[in-house]
Design a protein around this motif. Sequence first.
Motif, mmCIF file in Angstrom:
data_model
loop_
_atom_site.group_PDB
_atom_site.id
_atom_site.type_symbol
_atom_site.label_atom_id
_atom_site.label_comp_id
_atom_site.label_asym_id
_atom_site.label_seq_id
_atom_site.Cartn_x
_atom_site.Cartn_y
_atom_site.Cartn_z
ATOM 1 N N TYR B 145 0.830 -1.195 0.000
ATOM 2 C CA TYR B 145 0.000 0.000 0.000
ATOM 3 C C TYR B 145 0.873 1.258 0.000
ATOM 4 C CZ TYR B 145 -3.149 3.653 1.439
ATOM 5 O OH TYR B 145 -3.844 4.833 1.487
ATOM 6 N N HIS B 146 0.459 2.250 -0.752
ATOM 7 C CA HIS B 146 1.193 3.518 -0.809
ATOM 8 C C HIS B 146 0.352 4.701 -0.340
ATOM 9 C CE1 HIS B 146 3.527 1.394 -4.238
ATOM 10 N NE2 HIS B 146 3.929 1.007 -3.060
ATOM 11 N N LEU B 149 1.876 8.879 -0.026
ATOM 12 C CA LEU B 149 3.335 8.704 -0.095
ATOM 13 C C LEU B 149 3.601 7.212 0.091
ATOM 14 C CD1 LEU B 149 6.206 10.210 0.030
ATOM 15 C CD2 LEU B 149 6.003 9.895 2.500
ATOM 16 N N HIS B 150 3.753 6.803 1.294
ATOM 17 C CA HIS B 150 3.757 5.407 1.726
ATOM 18 C C HIS B 150 3.675 5.483 3.232
ATOM 19 C CE1 HIS B 150 7.983 6.193 2.612
ATOM 20 N NE2 HIS B 150 8.174 6.504 1.355
ATOM 21 N N PRO B 151 3.159 4.450 3.889
ATOM 22 C CA PRO B 151 3.071 4.535 5.344
ATOM 23 C C PRO B 151 4.454 4.786 5.953
ATOM 24 C CG PRO B 151 1.712 2.747 4.542
ATOM 25 C CD PRO B 151 2.516 3.229 3.362
ATOM 26 N N GLU B 152 4.473 5.555 7.011
ATOM 27 C CA GLU B 152 5.693 5.835 7.791
ATOM 28 C C GLU B 152 5.368 5.531 9.246
ATOM 29 O OE1 GLU B 152 8.832 6.801 7.578
ATOM 30 O OE2 GLU B 152 9.007 6.925 5.402
ATOM 31 N N GLY B 153 4.946 4.290 9.463
ATOM 32 C CA GLY B 153 4.363 3.903 10.749
ATOM 33 C C GLY B 153 5.303 3.977 11.927
#
Lengths: 297, 297
Positions: B145-146, B149-153
């Motif tokens: 998944y993006h 942006l993309h996850p930055e968990g």
Amino acid sequence: MPLFGALEAGGTKMVCAVGNEKGEILERVSIPTRDPAGTMPELLDFFRDKGLAAVGIGCFGPVDLTPQSPTYGYITSTPKLSWRNYPIVRRFREELGVPVGFDTDVNAAALGEAVWGCTRDVENSIYITVGTGVGVGVILGGRPYHGMLHPEGGHIFVERRADDPMPRGICPYHGNCLEGLASGPAIEQRWGRKGIELSDIPAVWELEAYYIGQAICTYICTLSPERVIVGGGVMHQEQMLPLIRQEVRRQMHGYIQTKQMEKLDEYIVPVSLNDNQGVMGAVQLAIDAYLAEGGTL
Amino acid sequence: MPLFGALEAGGTKMVCAVGNEKGEILERVSIPTRDPAGTMPELLDFFRDKGLAAVGIGCFGPVDLTPQSPTYGYITSTPKLSWRNYPIVRRFREELGVPVGFDTDVNAAALGEAVWGCTRDVENSIYITVGTGVGVGVILGGRPYHGMLHPEGGHIFVERRADDPMPRGICPYHGNCLEGLASGPAIEQRWGRKGIELSDIPAVWELEAYYIGQAICTYICTLSPERVIVGGGVMHQEQMLPLIRQEVRRQMHGYIQTKQMEKLDEYIVPVSLNDNQGVMGAVQLAIDAYLAEGGTL
């Protein structure tokens, strides 16, 4: 043109509507939510004999959205005891004899905005409502997202601000979760009056924006939405949206760099459908159920 | 059978591998990460003249994953200055003349597990790595998944525990985010020694599990994964996984009721691919790029 029934099932009121495939709402009534024995007949009476092709329900939760589950379409562990384990989808299906679409209230509202409102140009968006409770609807790839259960974004943990006059959030499950610190009842508990009587006290709304802004940073770091809608009773305070954007910028501290983050006025936005986003999303749920069972438009 | 190149591009080392469509790793080398001028020729030399059908890259970030963007395939705002705004995908494409698949390092690892590992039976899963940094890969509907942006968990905010001996987390962007409070360097800063020298001090790992457990609750309330993988250097402490499960149960406090939450031993799990999840995911990225450009298996 086929007609679709739409139910926005809330803990305090049930909004019943009839719409069409263009998302036009042709009829709309609001009924107070009591227990199923009292409320269900009223709801069914509204929808009966209208020649509906299908009905869509956006429902307070938690609800069971797993099609293979034996309790699919049930309201499950709600604190509203009379509705706990209530098979709302099956009742509608059996009584009305039409396809029934089903999702959470917040996913329905997010879907309404995604199909007809301010997120129709993006694939991935979230809808946050801050009122009696806090809920988050999630649209991914243009569809309401569920996963294991469904997002319960009101219950993410947030860091209590050190100068918050309330020593602990009021969520009975989590204490300092977003709902525990930022819902309408949390505001009332903290300041001793309802939010509507506190409009002219900046400290109230700065703290509120601190929590909502912090939560939006967490949604950006997990769900990475292309747009964020914020609605609900607390957002009737017009000072809120600029304060929230300011907090998101401050707390994110430049870490996520995208074109959206450069224009927070277009990224964090109010609802666009005049409080019809919930029933309009329910109309779309009805359309989807109709098409899934072989209907044609 | 076509061969695929796989690069797990990390801040300290570059793992290069060759694999096939079964996910078998036929060759694997590790090269220290220096600057692009020094490292890129070494990487390209490894992959050249091997008859590869495509290459997949799982890369440290943030990276640009938006295909329509003029900087697609660039490493963007990384603190590693020599790699900032580096067009890694274009370099590989031009030098090797084959399709190049691209995603974050953590999405690649999550994909490796989702295709060949412990999440192959679910559609929606996350992979958390806790080490020098904290990252979260997200698989939704079977695909990385993006979103915006993309996850930055790793950068979600967490509530600092009142008795934490460190007054503030060490993330230069966010202070008390998960990475700021729970990464390897945060452990070292807090206790004055590296984690590996603290194995026998329970308080270290109880606090660590408190933060990771809190973060997992937040991921459950946002991403609603059907399974959670936890890996990275910190997880080499064998006491961690049971402590994390215990914290998730305690902090979630019964709010989310699903069959998965009843069996946390099967819901929160360690990596299953013997530290090859990253390169195996990169092989899958290569396969996807190959198929997208008309290749057949």
